[in-house]
Motif scaffolding. Structure first.
Motif, mmCIF file in Angstrom:
data_model
loop_
_atom_site.group_PDB
_atom_site.id
_atom_site.type_symbol
_atom_site.label_atom_id
_atom_site.label_comp_id
_atom_site.label_asym_id
_atom_site.label_seq_id
_atom_site.Cartn_x
_atom_site.Cartn_y
_atom_site.Cartn_z
ATOM 1 N N ARG A 1 71.218 31.229 13.622
ATOM 2 C CA ARG A 1 72.306 30.351 14.053
ATOM 3 C C ARG A 1 72.909 30.706 15.412
ATOM 4 N N PHE A 2 72.790 31.942 15.845
ATOM 5 C CA PHE A 2 73.504 32.380 17.039
ATOM 6 C C PHE A 2 72.850 31.845 18.306
ATOM 7 N N ASP A 3 73.668 31.230 19.151
ATOM 8 C CA ASP A 3 73.211 30.734 20.454
ATOM 9 C C ASP A 3 73.758 31.675 21.529
ATOM 10 N N PRO A 4 72.928 32.510 22.137
ATOM 11 C CA PRO A 4 73.443 33.486 23.107
ATOM 12 C C PRO A 4 74.021 32.843 24.358
ATOM 13 N N ALA A 5 73.643 31.603 24.649
ATOM 14 C CA ALA A 5 74.160 30.941 25.849
ATOM 15 C C ALA A 5 75.619 30.532 25.680
ATOM 16 N N THR A 6 76.005 30.183 24.466
ATOM 17 C CA THR A 6 77.374 29.716 24.224
ATOM 18 C C THR A 6 78.182 30.660 23.346
ATOM 19 N N GLY A 7 77.497 31.521 22.607
ATOM 20 C CA GLY A 7 78.182 32.423 21.695
ATOM 21 C C GLY A 7 78.583 31.778 20.377
ATOM 22 N N ARG A 8 78.242 30.500 20.171
ATOM 23 C CA ARG A 8 78.630 29.815 18.935
ATOM 24 C C ARG A 8 77.499 29.866 17.918
ATOM 25 N N SER A 9 77.855 29.605 16.676
ATOM 26 C CA SER A 9 76.872 29.530 15.605
ATOM 27 C C SER A 9 76.545 28.069 15.330
ATOM 28 N N ARG A 10 75.264 27.739 15.363
ATOM 29 C CA ARG A 10 74.807 26.376 15.120
ATOM 30 C C ARG A 10 74.692 26.108 13.617
ATOM 31 N N ARG A 11 74.569 24.838 13.273
ATOM 32 C CA ARG A 11 74.311 24.494 11.865
ATOM 33 C C ARG A 11 72.902 24.903 11.477
ATOM 34 N N PHE A 12 71.954 24.722 12.393
ATOM 35 C CA PHE A 12 70.548 25.016 12.165
ATOM 36 C C PHE A 12 70.009 25.755 13.384
ATOM 37 N N SER B 1 64.518 28.721 17.094
ATOM 38 C CA SER B 1 65.883 29.112 17.426
ATOM 39 C C SER B 1 65.991 29.407 18.919
ATOM 40 N N PRO B 2 67.221 29.500 19.472
ATOM 41 C CA PRO B 2 67.383 29.809 20.900
ATOM 42 C C PRO B 2 66.740 31.134 21.301
#
Length: 435
Positions: A310-321, A353-354
């Motif tokens: 879930r972790f997006d290193p570009a934004t720091g947010r957790s995605r749903r998928f 994933s990212p």
């Protein structure tokens, strides 16, 4: 604040469609066999299919017809028969269950009443109905039992009765591992409308840097473990795992049989050669743990698995998928019984994933090295028996869903759990290691 009429209508249409999709799948799984197969117990680990069918209807009656709708009971006399906590699976064939015809009529009557409740519900006002939660819970419950019935089909003898096209081939090779950076991330959810109690609440977790495999362990990789004597060497097994390996006589994944110098596997009544680059399936937690030790790695923790997913290193947010917030499509993941086996590593490049980890959703449930417990701030809802009674060291967590899991019952926060000895489920794993 009330839902706008158009929004409420949209939600009702969504709920009705999801209820219909679940029932279509239940119908397929129960009408694919004759009445003898419906009432037969194909394994002491599983209920007769006719029990699952009526249980689905009974839960729908309890929550939607009686609780949300306030209607009179359809069949109060069968509540105890279909209470999963009162009768272990091995004992259910001896109960005075509804016949297949009675069960079909019962679930149809309940569904008609539930849909009438849906048309009259405001879908707001209490936590049970806000955003259609109770309806979403029942959708997920039926789809979960559909996956259980699919596992029963895998265990039944006799000729094949289910069919599906093969999964897509790999778009390219997927090997090696990725580094997941250390730091905090948001685990769980407080916003997903149909998330169940054990997924809640969202909370910050600090995870040190670690490496995780880009793909789940494949049949070829697992066969190398067997060929190297992995089942005969207690060095790779925990004490509990080695005791179980010996007492259960484990020698290979469930359904594998020797085929010359290689392996074949039974898949829903057909015996096929094991496909080397598909994820290994039908292994228990102890087998996954032993393979990881043999490979010089370990199983990921649940927090590590979810951060990788879930972790997006570009934004720091957790995605749903892993791919974002969009609901899964057939291009994202192998879900919903569209195929009757896992897809090869690299078959879903749109679902990556990212950080470059593949197929974290679908294909096989993945064992993680974490006991099933509640998150900080956990609150049982709407009843303790959904999650809380299972908390403790007796159960291990599985994440990500399988080819038999429906999209409605699978998301980046969804948690499954089972005994570490279980192999009839569609379970596999991937490895991790400290950075």
């Amino acid at each position: 604040m009330t839902l706008e009429t158009t929004e409420a209508d949209r939600l009702r249409d969504l709920v009705a469609a999801e209820l219909g999709r679940a029932r279509d799948r239940t119908t397929l799984l129960t009408e694919a066999v004759d009445e003898g197969d419906l009432v037969r117990q194909h394994s002491p680990l599983m209920s007769p299919l006719v029990w699952d069918l009526a249980h689905v209807g009974n839960q729908e009656e309890l929550w939607l017809v009686r609780d949300v709708g306030g209607r009179e009971p359809v069949r109060r006399d069968i509540d105890e028969l279909y209470d999963a906590f009162k009768h272990p699976r091995r004992d259910r064939p001896q109960l005075p269950l509804l016949t297949p015809g009675e069960a079909r009529r019962y679930v149809a009557t309940v569904r008609d009443k539930a849909l009438d409740v849906l048309t009259r519900s405001r879908l707001e006002g209490t936590p049970l109905v806000d955003q259609g939660f109770a309806f979403g819970m029942i959708v997920q419950h039926e789809q979960q039992h559909d996956e259980t019935m699919l596992a029963t089909h895998q265990l039944r003898g006799g000729p094949a009765v289910l069919d599906a096209p093969p999964p897509p081939p790999a778009a390219g090779p997927v090997r090696g591992e990725v580094l997941v950076p250390g730091g905090p991330f948001t685990m769980g959810t407080s916003t997903e409308a149909w998330a169940l109690d054990n997924e809640r609440p969202a909370h910050q977790v600090f995870v040190p840097a670690f490496h995780i495999d880009r793909a789940a362990v494949t049949n070829a990789e697992y066969a190398a473990f067997i060929a190297d004597g992995g089942y005969d060497d207690p060095r790779w097994w925990s004490t509990a795992g080695w005791d179980h390996r010996q007492s259960a006589g484990l020698r290979a994944p469930l359904h594998w049989v020797r085929d010359g110098d290689g392996w074949s596997a039974t898949q829903f009544g057909r015996i096929r050669p094991v496909v080397p680059d598909e994820p290994v399936v039908h292994v228990c937690f102890y087998e996954a743990e032993a393979y990881a030790a043999w490979a010089g790695k370990r199983l990921p923790t649940e927090a590590e698995w979810e951060k990788a997913a879930r972790f997006d290193p570009a934004t720091g947010r957790s995605r749903r998928f892993p791919w974002g917030d969009d609901t899964p499509t057939p291009e994202h993941a192998n879900l919903g019984q569209r195929h009757l086996r896992p897809a090869a590593a690299g078959a879903y490049p749109m679902g990556v994933s990212p950080l470059g980890v593949h197929q974290l959703i679908g294909d096989v449930w993945e064992w993680v090295a974490t006991d099933f417990t509640g998150y900080p701030g956990f609150a049982a809802f709407p009843y303790r028996e959904y999650s809380e009674v299972f908390f403790g060291s007796e159960y291990k967590v599985l994440r990500g869903g399988s080819f038999g899991t429906d999209r409605s019952a699978c998301r980046g926060t969804f948690r499954n759990w089972d005994y570490p000895i279980r192999r009839q489920i569609f379970s596999g794993f991937r490895c991790a290691r400290d950075a």
